[in-house]
Design a protein around this motif. Structure first.
Motif, PDB file in Angstrom:
ATOM      1  N   GLN A 174      -1.139   6.623  -8.189  1.00  0.00           N
ATOM      2  CA  GLN A 174       0.039   6.772  -7.350  1.00  0.00           C
ATOM      3  C   GLN A 174      -0.223   7.841  -6.283  1.00  0.00           C
ATOM      4  O   GLN A 174      -1.217   8.583  -6.339  1.00  0.00           O
ATOM      5  CB  GLN A 174       1.242   7.176  -8.198  1.00  0.00           C
ATOM      6  CG  GLN A 174       1.739   6.076  -9.108  1.00  0.00           C
ATOM      7  CD  GLN A 174       2.361   4.928  -8.340  1.00  0.00           C
ATOM      8  OE1 GLN A 174       2.979   5.135  -7.316  1.00  0.00           O
ATOM      9  NE2 GLN A 174       2.198   3.718  -8.844  1.00  0.00           N
ATOM     10  N   GLU A 432       0.677  -5.700  -7.255  1.00  0.00           N
ATOM     11  CA  GLU A 432      -0.395  -5.021  -6.511  1.00  0.00           C
ATOM     12  C   GLU A 432      -1.368  -6.061  -5.930  1.00  0.00           C
ATOM     13  O   GLU A 432      -2.561  -6.060  -6.230  1.00  0.00           O
ATOM     14  CB  GLU A 432      -1.147  -4.035  -7.412  1.00  0.00           C
ATOM     15  CG  GLU A 432      -0.296  -2.969  -8.057  1.00  0.00           C
ATOM     16  CD  GLU A 432       0.208  -1.907  -7.081  1.00  0.00           C
ATOM     17  OE1 GLU A 432      -0.125  -2.001  -5.876  1.00  0.00           O
ATOM     18  OE2 GLU A 432       0.921  -0.985  -7.509  1.00  0.00           O
ATOM     19  N   SER A 464       2.261  -0.249  -4.862  1.00  0.00           N
ATOM     20  CA  SER A 464       2.300   1.207  -4.796  1.00  0.00           C
ATOM     21  C   SER A 464       2.116   1.702  -3.369  1.00  0.00           C
ATOM     22  O   SER A 464       2.237   2.901  -3.112  1.00  0.00           O
ATOM     23  CB  SER A 464       1.202   1.802  -5.693  1.00  0.00           C
ATOM     24  OG  SER A 464       1.420   1.449  -7.041  1.00  0.00           O
TER      25      SER A 464
END
Length: 505
Positions: A174, A432, A464
């Motif tokens: 992250q 993702e 993300s």
């Protein structure tokens, strides 16, 4: 600064493919040097030569390191000279402690007896250098991916590293963990450690790199210096061989009817029965619409997607899923597929593909009924289907009989998409979808997503990368601690508003 590393006229050929063609790389002592390029450009092959995976004799050219010409025999030989590589797939043993992982193969021992006092003391010193406060006896499997990455760096420091190579170090992290790792690279630079970073995240490259070498199609294209003030657009142009004025394809959508309608969805942790992971979530996605789900790691985004897709995650799952206004059974993966839902996992190498099998095998894997009759697989039909999707998705490969392990990350991702498109879904959940692939391949994936929306599919993107969500989605749901804490239209969404919703009390 003096030159620490020179790789001169490096050429590496695999059967039928020239992976590297007279590549040159020069790294100054004490700098952070970025190596960038599209998937399949040759970056990893070059680093495997430098780290001894491909020993002398398996490539042409020469390597000069710290003033000496190298003829590396294997990885151990490379490490003995202070060249340490940290791969994108971390080489840690989850069941062992941090101390055991750091000194695995490099044990602090006398007369074949490990000195645990010295091992733990040295581990504490190394962890302090990388900013970790965990005890040396902590099991690696019990800490997050961001901390595991720092353990890998501590392991490198234990080997008197002179040149640290990091291959996509933040791909699975992250934003907060990524920044910590990049800041650590800058701290190590201040301590005299030279680093090479391979990354597709060009903002990170600009943040840490003193210089950048761009590789395209196995050849060195350019070397850029931070002193001359290089821009991301300069890197992108050299990477893909063309200007990319817009990172996201311009597109106008006209969403139709509500296609996916999830109401009061709840799920509990599969092992910790008292922990509720998904808390009373409701959301919709329309035909022809791209909907995003934003949130930090651990917010429950993947758990939500997997629990909807055949209850492949979680226990005591409750709530209702409707497609086209009618309730559907998603209690198993087969039933979810039959209902018209597909899920592209965030980890294509582990869960998305059988890497040692062919493109043909993987393309039809989720819908064998579509290429069989009376339980017998029709190989000609399977080949025809694989060829059709190879062409439609522009998978760069000479044959559908090539093993997927030999494809670049972007092409592997296209094969995963092909596998699920062959199930003819109404709803695609993409987790993702562009992780670990370069800007050129990302653009191609974005075009595919737009084409799917044009066909009337509902597309849900979990990402993300906030710029990706902002650039591709019509609406964005914001998730935190298993709940949706906000919903934003594309016209009102920005990174600040998303983060404000995540951190609100």
């Amino acid at each position: 600064m003096s030159t620490l590393l020179e790789m001169r006229d490096i050429t590496k050929t695999f059967p039928g493919v020239k992976a590297l063609d007279n590549v040159n790389l020069e790294v100054a002592e004490g700098e952070i040097h970025a190596v960038v390029g599209e998937n399949g450009a040759g970056k990893s092959t070059l680093m495997k030569i430098l780290s001894g995976v491909y020993p002398k004799g398996q490539y042409e050219g020469e390597i000069i390191f710290d003033g000496q010409r190298l003829s590396l025999r294997d990885i151990r030989d490379s490490e003995d000279r202070g060249i340490i590589i940290i791969h994108q797939e971390l080489a840690l043993v989850p069941q062992l402690s941090i101390a055991e992982n750091i000194f695995l193969g490099n044990e602090r021992a006398q007369n074949s007896v490990i000195n645990w006092h010295e091992t733990n003391r040295a581990t504490e010193e190394l962890l302090a250098k990388v900013g970790l406060v965990e005890a040396p006896t902590t099991k690696v499997g019990s800490i997050g991916v961001g901390k595991q990455q720092l353990v890998e760096i501590a392991k490198a420091l234990s080997k008197d590293v002179k040149l640290l190579i990091l291959d996509e170090p933040t791909a699975a992290l992250q934003e907060n963990d990524s920044r910590k790792l990049l800041d650590l690279m800058l701290e190590l630079k201040a301590q005299g450690v030279t680093s090479i970073i391979i990354s597709h995240k060009l903002g990170e490259v600009r943040y840490v790199a003193d210089s950048v070498t761009v590789i395209r199609d196995g050849s060195t294209v350019s070397k850029l210096s931070a002193k001359s003030g290089f821009k991301e657009d300069d890197i992108v142009r050299d990477m893909v061989g063309r200007d990319m004025t817009h990172r996201f394809p311009e597109h106008e959508r006209k969403p139709g009817e509500v296609l996916l309608d999830v109401t009061n969805w709840n799920a509990w942790h599969p092992e910790h029965a008292e922990r509720q992971v998904i808390k009373n979530i409701s959301f919709q996605a329309r035909a022809g619409e791209v909907v995003g789900i934003a949130g930090l790691m651990g917010s429950g985004r993947t758990e939500l997607a997997m629990s909807i897709f055949g209850q492949s995650y979680g226990k005591r799952i409750s709530g209702e899923v409707k497609l086209h206004g009618k309730p559907v059974d998603v209690s198993t993966v087969d039933r979810a597929i039959d209902a018209g839902i597909s899920y592209v996992t965030e980890d294509r190498k582990v869960y998305g593909l059988v890497l040692d099998e062919t493109i043909r095998f993987n393309t039809t894997l989720a819908n064998l009924d579509g290429v069989s009759s009376a339980g017998v697989l029709k190989r000609n039909m399977e080949t025809s289907v694989a060829e059709r999707y190879r062409s439609a998705l522009a998978v760069r490969t000479p044959s559908v009989f090539q093993k997927t392990v030999n494809l670049s990350g972007g092409n592997q991702q296209k094969v995963v998409l092909a596998k699920w498109l062959f199930t003819e879904p109404d709803v695609l959940i993409l987790d993702e979808p562009t992780r670990g692939i370069d800007v050129g391949a990302k653009f191609e994936i974005y075009n595919i997503i737009n084409e799917l929306a044009d066909l009337g599919k509902a597309v849900v993107i979990i990402s993300s990368e906030m710029p990706e969500l902002l650039g591709m989605c019509d609406r964005i749901y914001v998730m935190n601690e298993g709940e949706f804490v906000g919903e934003l239209d594309a016209s009102e969404a920005n990174q600040e508003r998303i983060m404000a919703l995540i951190v609100q009390e």
